[in-house]
Design an enzyme around this catalytic site. Structure first.
Site, PDB file in Angstrom:
ATOM      1  N   ASP B  12      56.034 111.900  71.491  1.00  0.00           N
ATOM      2  CA  ASP B  12      55.240 111.231  70.545  1.00  0.00           C
ATOM      3  C   ASP B  12      55.098 109.793  70.882  1.00  0.00           C
ATOM      4  O   ASP B  12      55.759 109.155  71.908  1.00  0.00           O
ATOM      5  CB  ASP B  12      56.282 111.223  69.135  1.00  0.00           C
ATOM      6  CG  ASP B  12      55.757 110.582  68.105  1.00  0.00           C
ATOM      7  OD1 ASP B  12      54.511 110.489  67.749  1.00  0.00           O
ATOM      8  OD2 ASP B  12      56.425 109.831  67.446  1.00  0.00           O
ATOM      9  N   ASP B  14      54.261 106.712  68.226  1.00  0.00           N
ATOM     10  CA  ASP B  14      54.596 105.686  67.469  1.00  0.00           C
ATOM     11  C   ASP B  14      56.160 105.874  67.214  1.00  0.00           C
ATOM     12  O   ASP B  14      56.649 106.727  66.732  1.00  0.00           O
ATOM     13  CB  ASP B  14      54.044 105.773  66.215  1.00  0.00           C
ATOM     14  CG  ASP B  14      52.425 105.439  66.325  1.00  0.00           C
ATOM     15  OD1 ASP B  14      52.214 104.403  66.938  1.00  0.00           O
ATOM     16  OD2 ASP B  14      51.599 106.184  65.824  1.00  0.00           O
ATOM     17  N   ASP B 138      60.188 111.041  66.458  1.00  0.00           N
ATOM     18  CA  ASP B 138      61.098 110.460  65.443  1.00  0.00           C
ATOM     19  C   ASP B 138      60.717 110.970  64.089  1.00  0.00           C
ATOM     20  O   ASP B 138      61.606 110.782  63.094  1.00  0.00           O
ATOM     21  CB  ASP B 138      60.737 109.170  65.404  1.00  0.00           C
ATOM     22  CG  ASP B 138      59.550 108.587  64.894  1.00  0.00           C
ATOM     23  OD1 ASP B 138      58.411 109.059  65.217  1.00  0.00           O
ATOM     24  OD2 ASP B 138      59.278 107.985  63.785  1.00  0.00           O
TER      25      ASP B 138
END
Lengths: 178, 178
Positions: B12, B14, B138
């Site tokens: 990922d 961000d 996250d």
């Protein structure tokens, strides 16, 4: 959150939802007088049918801002995808990363022609390492590693391919999946 | 063509490759005097820790052209991903579709900080309907439907989540996967 109740149907953009070949020909016609109905030999890419000297131009066209913004949708694509959305969790999966300047144009094009597809269901990829039940694509390289049902959408460059279930147009997709 | 010899590692952007939280705080600090070290309650999103009246501003920031272009990379992310690329087929998978104006910025950011990742290995998604061996993310919503090994990258908003194998930083990722 992903809707798991309906099967996932992944759909390519260029040469499947959009008539990208026609857009290339329109520009080749405008700039070099290439006939719109130039003979496209089965199994060949468009540029392989064009005279030397202009046959590399397609990459420059595809990199131009705006190229992917005003391409005509394929006949019956909008109505069929809308109908399919009632039965499938439809994802639009386009190998847009090859052309950085296509990203916003493709996003905006989808917003104009397929406003019923939410942002959660759009993927711009390099390799199509996706997990879905069905993939409709004109490129063998995208189908070959896919684990679900593979539908090859007819385009001149794939006419000699025999290994895949084939759909020739969106009416055939509707007949098969609706 | 997809490299099948190495396991696929999806990462990922961000809050994993990029310190997006810090970028939001920088703007909140500039515009509203919010302290950069504001207490971030475990399990809460940044905006849930902010005063009413300014807590919706983050969506406006995220929609601005340029927001995603100059975010600092996470410590040790570049060196670790470079080292991982020798052993894994690394894909960068970012849910960029939520913010149309982030597409070019994220693409250019990757070109600047991760020039060794080819365009074939970048995916901008809505839902992460991907097929890979490992996913580092996250967000629980991205991990929950994933079929491979799931690594939850620590961020304040996920501190109360216990169901996943957790990595707190890129040094821990290196220790686990290299």
């Amino acid at each position: 959150m992903i809707n798991n109740e309906k099967p996932r149907l992944a759909i390519d953009m260029d040469e499947v939802l959009t008539d990208t070949l026609r857009k290339f020909l329109t520009l080749y016609n405008r700039d070099y007088g290439i006939a719109m109905d130039i003979h496209q030999a089965p199994g060949k890419e468009l540029h392989e049918n064009l005279p030397e000297g202009v046959n590399g131009q397609w990459k420059i066209y595809a990199n131009e801002k705006g190229f992917f913004r005003d391409i005509p949708p394929m006949p019956d694509a909008i109505e069929t995808v809308k109908a399919l959305s009632a039965h499938y969790n439809v994802y639009i999966v386009s190998a847009a990363m090859e052309f950085r300047n296509s990203l916003e144009d493709k996003f905006d094009w989808l917003g104009e022609h397929f406003p019923f597809i939410p942002w959660t269901n759009i993927l711009f990829t390099g390799d199509k390492i996706i997990s879905a039940d069905i993939l409709i694509d004109d490129r063998v390289r995208n189908l070959v590693h896919f684990n679900g049902r593979k539908l090859l959408f007819t385009s001149p460059h794939n006419l000699l391919v025999n290994e895949y279930e084939r759909v020739n147009n969106w009416k055939e997709v509707a007949g098969l999946l609706l």
